[in-house]
Scaffold this motif. Sequence first.
Motif, PDB file in Angstrom:
ATOM      1  N   UNK A   1     -32.532  21.360 -19.655  1.00  0.00           N
ATOM      2  CA  UNK A   1     -33.941  21.759 -19.609  1.00  0.00           C
ATOM      3  C   UNK A   1     -34.577  21.516 -18.241  1.00  0.00           C
ATOM      4  N   UNK A   2     -33.740  21.407 -17.206  1.00  0.00           N
ATOM      5  CA  UNK A   2     -34.263  21.134 -15.866  1.00  0.00           C
ATOM      6  C   UNK A   2     -35.087  22.311 -15.367  1.00  0.00           C
ATOM      7  N   UNK A   3     -36.304  22.027 -14.932  1.00  0.00           N
ATOM      8  CA  UNK A   3     -37.167  23.060 -14.373  1.00  0.00           C
ATOM      9  C   UNK A   3     -37.266  22.928 -12.855  1.00  0.00           C
ATOM     10  N   UNK A   4     -36.899  21.773 -12.336  1.00  0.00           N
ATOM     11  CA  UNK A   4     -37.016  21.529 -10.897  1.00  0.00           C
ATOM     12  C   UNK A   4     -35.887  22.209 -10.142  1.00  0.00           C
ATOM     13  N   UNK A   5     -36.239  22.907  -9.079  1.00  0.00           N
ATOM     14  CA  UNK A   5     -35.253  23.476  -8.167  1.00  0.00           C
ATOM     15  C   UNK A   5     -35.667  23.092  -6.758  1.00  0.00           C
ATOM     16  N   UNK A   6     -34.769  22.507  -6.029  1.00  0.00           N
ATOM     17  CA  UNK A   6     -35.092  22.089  -4.678  1.00  0.00           C
ATOM     18  C   UNK A   6     -34.229  20.921  -4.273  1.00  0.00           C
ATOM     19  N   UNK A   7     -34.680  20.222  -3.242  1.00  0.00           N
ATOM     20  CA  UNK A   7     -33.881  19.118  -2.751  1.00  0.00           C
ATOM     21  C   UNK A   7     -34.722  18.025  -2.151  1.00  0.00           C
ATOM     22  N   UNK A   8     -34.068  16.905  -1.917  1.00  0.00           N
ATOM     23  CA  UNK A   8     -34.733  15.752  -1.322  1.00  0.00           C
ATOM     24  C   UNK A   8     -33.704  14.971  -0.513  1.00  0.00           C
ATOM     25  N   UNK A   9     -34.149  14.470   0.636  1.00  0.00           N
ATOM     26  CA  UNK A   9     -33.257  13.698   1.497  1.00  0.00           C
ATOM     27  C   UNK A   9     -33.852  12.322   1.758  1.00  0.00           C
ATOM     28  N   UNK A  10     -33.067  11.305   1.546  1.00  0.00           N
ATOM     29  CA  UNK A  10     -33.442   9.932   1.874  1.00  0.00           C
ATOM     30  C   UNK A  10     -32.677   9.540   3.149  1.00  0.00           C
TER      31      UNK A  10
END
Length: 281
Positions: A60-69
């Motif tokens: 049910x994931x609605x998030x699309x994108x990315x993140x960098x730490x």
Amino acid sequence: MRFLGVFTLGLFFAASLCPLAQIAPAQGVTAPPPAQAASPAPSTTSLKYDIVSVRPAEPNAHYRGGNTTPDETEIVLSLKALVGYVYDIRPEFVFGGPKWCDTELFDIKAKVDESDIATFESLSYQQRATMLRPILESRFGLKVHHEVRVLQVFDLVLAKVGLGPKFSPHSPDKPAFSLGSVGGDFDGYGVEMPLFTKALTNELLATIGRPIIDKTGLTGKYDFYLRWSSAVTTSSPTDQAATSSHPDIFTAMQEQLGLKLQPAREQVETWAQASTSQRAG
């Protein structure tokens, strides 16, 4: 950004590979020379991720994108979008392949070794993206090659002598740089034409259905403000009617910026994806 690049998705089955469709100019028509699409990011890095996890995203994931730490990249995208991300290309120009390449989301987490954190932090956005290419190759069997295709595009040209009232050379008393859009509002300061064209394509592709190529001949930096009816749903300038107090995009471009979107076909030198051999996860 090389938004004109095209990838073609194929899939290896037990005995055969889905053929790549080659698009040729119509008979009797002399094709223009290929529009040069630069190869994937010239700035690469030898740095590699130390720990990698690739799995299907939550159902049910609605998030699309990315993140960098400082030491990790996490990205949730379809394989088609991932190809676009790592090769710096619009995912809308990734063609072919099985349906799951476009519909199924994958959650990728990739972490560098502690000794590489300082180097990782110094990398550009695109260098970090290219670090994911070996992951797609090993986990999805991704292969790419060069290809030329004829695409329907919009040439961005000058509509008349002189720029429109909302488009002018960059003023030194304005911000050095900004670029943004909300709905039918699109504005910027200190923007060069290649970035303007890329951003305009990003903003309009879902509605006009074609990439935009800069044919204005304009150089330098510009300030602009464009407002149009965001309810446009066709790619034909003659079939549109504004549904608000603002004009359709084709009219707004001419009246406000002094620019025109002109339908055209361009032969484009591209990078093409030859195969994906399996789902990951």
